[in-house]
Write a protein that holds these residues in place. Structure first.
Motif, PDB file in Angstrom:
ATOM      1  N   TRP A  89     123.379  71.144 148.710  1.00 24.85           N
ATOM      2  CA  TRP A  89     122.742  70.059 149.455  1.00 24.85           C
ATOM      3  C   TRP A  89     123.910  68.652 149.010  1.00 24.85           C
ATOM      4  CZ3 TRP A  89     120.446  70.836 153.808  1.00 24.85           C
ATOM      5  CH2 TRP A  89     119.512  72.776 153.416  1.00 24.85           C
ATOM      6  N   LYS A  90     123.918  68.630 148.041  1.00 23.62           N
ATOM      7  CA  LYS A  90     124.160  67.384 147.958  1.00 23.62           C
ATOM      8  C   LYS A  90     125.728  66.736 148.604  1.00 23.62           C
ATOM      9  CE  LYS A  90     125.203  63.154 144.533  1.00 23.62           C
ATOM     10  NZ  LYS A  90     125.101  62.909 142.608  1.00 23.62           N
ATOM     11  N   ASN A  91     126.548  68.369 147.652  1.00 21.92           N
ATOM     12  CA  ASN A  91     128.190  67.962 148.050  1.00 21.92           C
ATOM     13  C   ASN A  91     128.040  69.302 148.773  1.00 21.92           C
ATOM     14  OD1 ASN A  91     128.701  66.321 146.000  1.00 21.92           O
ATOM     15  ND2 ASN A  91     127.570  67.680 144.752  1.00 21.92           N
ATOM     16  N   LYS A 288     127.728  62.181 162.203  1.00 24.07           N
ATOM     17  CA  LYS A 288     126.147  61.434 161.486  1.00 24.07           C
ATOM     18  C   LYS A 288     126.199  61.198 160.058  1.00 24.07           C
ATOM     19  CE  LYS A 288     124.187  61.761 165.730  1.00 24.07           C
ATOM     20  NZ  LYS A 288     122.648  62.707 166.430  1.00 24.07           N
ATOM     21  N   ALA A 289     126.313  62.710 159.637  1.00 17.50           N
ATOM     22  CA  ALA A 289     126.136  63.036 158.012  1.00 17.50           C
ATOM     23  C   ALA A 289     127.413  61.815 157.109  1.00 17.50           C
ATOM     24  CB  ALA A 289     126.035  64.551 157.974  1.00 17.50           C
ATOM     25  N   VAL A 290     127.940  61.549 158.168  1.00 12.20           N
ATOM     26  CA  VAL A 290     129.873  60.831 157.360  1.00 12.20           C
ATOM     27  C   VAL A 290     128.820  59.450 157.518  1.00 12.20           C
ATOM     28  CG1 VAL A 290     131.645  60.117 156.489  1.00 12.20           C
ATOM     29  CG2 VAL A 290     131.274  62.307 157.110  1.00 12.20           C
ATOM     30  N   ASN A 291     128.036  58.817 158.151  1.00 10.58           N
ATOM     31  CA  ASN A 291     128.448  57.877 159.253  1.00 10.58           C
ATOM     32  C   ASN A 291     126.371  57.327 158.718  1.00 10.58           C
ATOM     33  OD1 ASN A 291     130.548  57.402 159.888  1.00 10.58           O
ATOM     34  ND2 ASN A 291     130.391  58.375 161.750  1.00 10.58           N
ATOM     35  N   ARG A 292     125.853  57.876 158.432  1.00 12.88           N
ATOM     36  CA  ARG A 292     124.144  57.545 158.246  1.00 12.88           C
ATOM     37  C   ARG A 292     124.509  57.367 156.859  1.00 12.88           C
ATOM     38  NH1 ARG A 292     122.642  63.139 157.951  1.00 12.88           N
ATOM     39  NH2 ARG A 292     122.151  63.830 155.923  1.00 12.88           N
ATOM     40  N   LYS A 293     123.701  56.163 156.261  1.00  8.02           N
ATOM     41  CA  LYS A 293     123.703  55.367 155.101  1.00  8.02           C
ATOM     42  C   LYS A 293     122.659  56.232 154.447  1.00  8.02           C
ATOM     43  CE  LYS A 293     121.755  51.318 152.737  1.00  8.02           C
ATOM     44  NZ  LYS A 293     120.561  49.729 153.117  1.00  8.02           N
ATOM     45  N   LYS A 294     123.857  56.616 153.508  1.00 11.75           N
ATOM     46  CA  LYS A 294     122.341  57.767 152.138  1.00 11.75           C
ATOM     47  C   LYS A 294     121.455  56.805 151.275  1.00 11.75           C
ATOM     48  CE  LYS A 294     126.180  60.719 151.661  1.00 11.75           C
ATOM     49  NZ  LYS A 294     126.641  62.125 151.146  1.00 11.75           N
ATOM     50  N   VAL A 295     119.838  57.864 151.553  1.00 10.05           N
ATOM     51  CA  VAL A 295     119.341  56.820 150.873  1.00 10.05           C
ATOM     52  C   VAL A 295     118.930  57.900 149.763  1.00 10.05           C
ATOM     53  CG1 VAL A 295     118.158  55.864 152.956  1.00 10.05           C
ATOM     54  CG2 VAL A 295     117.448  58.872 151.562  1.00 10.05           C
ATOM     55  N   LYS A 296     118.198  57.535 148.202  1.00  6.16           N
ATOM     56  CA  LYS A 296     117.970  58.405 146.801  1.00  6.16           C
ATOM     57  C   LYS A 296     117.331  59.446 147.773  1.00  6.16           C
ATOM     58  CE  LYS A 296     116.974  57.346 142.513  1.00  6.16           C
ATOM     59  NZ  LYS A 296     116.236  56.344 141.340  1.00  6.16           N
ATOM     60  N   GLY A 297     117.543  60.170 147.090  1.00  5.34           N
ATOM     61  CA  GLY A 297     116.885  62.376 146.850  1.00  5.34           C
ATOM     62  C   GLY A 297     117.474  62.343 147.761  1.00  5.34           C
ATOM     63  N   GLU A 298     118.104  61.880 148.691  1.00  7.22           N
ATOM     64  CA  GLU A 298     119.049  62.484 150.358  1.00  7.22           C
ATOM     65  C   GLU A 298     119.503  63.919 150.053  1.00  7.22           C
ATOM     66  OE1 GLU A 298     121.142  60.745 152.717  1.00  7.22           O
ATOM     67  OE2 GLU A 298     120.433  61.854 154.743  1.00  7.22           O
ATOM     68  N   ARG A 299     119.042  65.176 150.818  1.00  9.80           N
ATOM     69  CA  ARG A 299     120.069  66.323 150.757  1.00  9.80           C
ATOM     70  C   ARG A 299     120.668  66.554 151.701  1.00  9.80           C
ATOM     71  NH1 ARG A 299     115.844  71.257 150.207  1.00  9.80           N
ATOM     72  NH2 ARG A 299     116.147  71.706 152.125  1.00  9.80           N
TER      73      ARG A 299
END
Length: 299
Positions: A89-91, A288-299
């Motif tokens: 999910w992360k990579n 969108k997956a590239v551009n959105r800001k990742k939050v801690k714990g996001e899969r």
């Protein structure tokens, strides 16, 4: 009631014994893993192997592990493990998404990634997702090993480059570049237990957030004898900014890159329209997956 044809069952103790066995039995033998495809096909009379060879004692085939520059997935890792893997999910979320919509929970707890690949079904869920991230498979035989890109592995429905004496042992995926996103979507008549009418996997790599497209893969499934690249759509996106207008154009081109058939699940023209819809959605989601800001714990 459909009964299984007679066969001899083998469970070698190690890989060396398994390779010796496959070398001696050749086309008379089939590997059995989860059994969700092979046993059904045996009952239907589609195949009738004299020998079934289980690799259940090969612990190395049940491992999903991170490597220095990517991951390796053993061919006997079950689908539910892929769907629940934090590492994926992360990579490599496109793989986890495809695994999460494969069959029912019962099937996902039995079926394996290797089995979903080697059956070479045109509508299988994992091949397009794996092709989107440039996966390779490791094939081992008595005379040695080789790695084959999934782009070159499939030859048609039920046909692959794997030789009768070879065993698919692992799937190898290199680390993806920075600023990469992906998505997988399929359409079926039901939400579960459904063979895809159309499925699309997309992977986009930008040079930077909000930047231009440096690499893209769009894989179409269930609209050709095997999973295929939407070549025209991929070409039009390279070195361009991923605007909605451009993505709409790419989705239209993807319709021209496939040659679906009409069958009980859907007509050819309907499938082409769905290719357009799913291509647009997966590409937009990948960007969108590239551009959105990742939050801690996001899969």
């Amino acid at each position: 009631m459909l009964l299984l044809p007679k066969f001899d069952y083998h469970e070698p103790e190690n890989m060396r014994s398994a390779l010796e066995l496959m070398s001696s039995l050749k086309s008379n033998a089939k590997i059995i893993a989860g059994g969700t495809d092979i046993l059904v096909n045996m009952k239907k009379g589609v195949i009738s192997p004299k020998y079934l060879v289980s690799l259940g004692k090969m612990k190395e085939l049940f491992v999903l592990e991170q490597r220095k520059k990517g991951i390796a997935i053993g061919s006997h890792v079950i689908i539910s493990e892929l769907a629940e893997s934090g590492l994926l999910w992360k990579n490599f979320s496109v793989i986890a998404k495809a695994a999460s919509v494969l069959g029912s929970p019962l099937i996902r707890n039995r079926a394996t990634i290797g089995g979903n690949i080697v059956t070479a079904r045109p509508a299988a869920d994992l091949p397009p997702a794996l092709m989107a991230v440039g996966a390779k498979v490791e094939l081992k035989g008595k005379k040695g090993r080789r790695e084959v890109s999934l782009d070159e592995f499939f030859l048609g429905p039920g046909k692959t480059v794997i030789r009768a004496d070879e065993i698919l042992t692992k799937i190898i995926i290199n680390e993806l570049p920075p600023f990469t996103g992906g998505d997988y979507m399929k359409l079926g008549h039901r939400k579960a237990l459904e063979i895809a009418i159309v499925a699309v996997a997309a992977r986009v790599t930008l040079d930077k957030p909000q930047g231009i497209i440096k690499n893209v893969r769009i894989i179409l499934s269930a609209v050709a004898p095997q999973a295929i690249h939407a070549v025209s759509a991929e070409k039009v996106l390279i070195n361009e900014k991923p605007t909605e207008k451009l993505i709409e154009r790419a989705a239209t081109l993807a319709m021209q890159d496939c040659s679906p058939i009409t069958d009980i699940r859907g007509g050819a023209e309907y499938r082409k329209e769905i290719v357009k819809v799913l291509t647009k959605r997966t590409l937009l989601n990948a960007v969108k997956a590239v551009n959105r800001k990742k939050v801690k714990g996001e899969r």
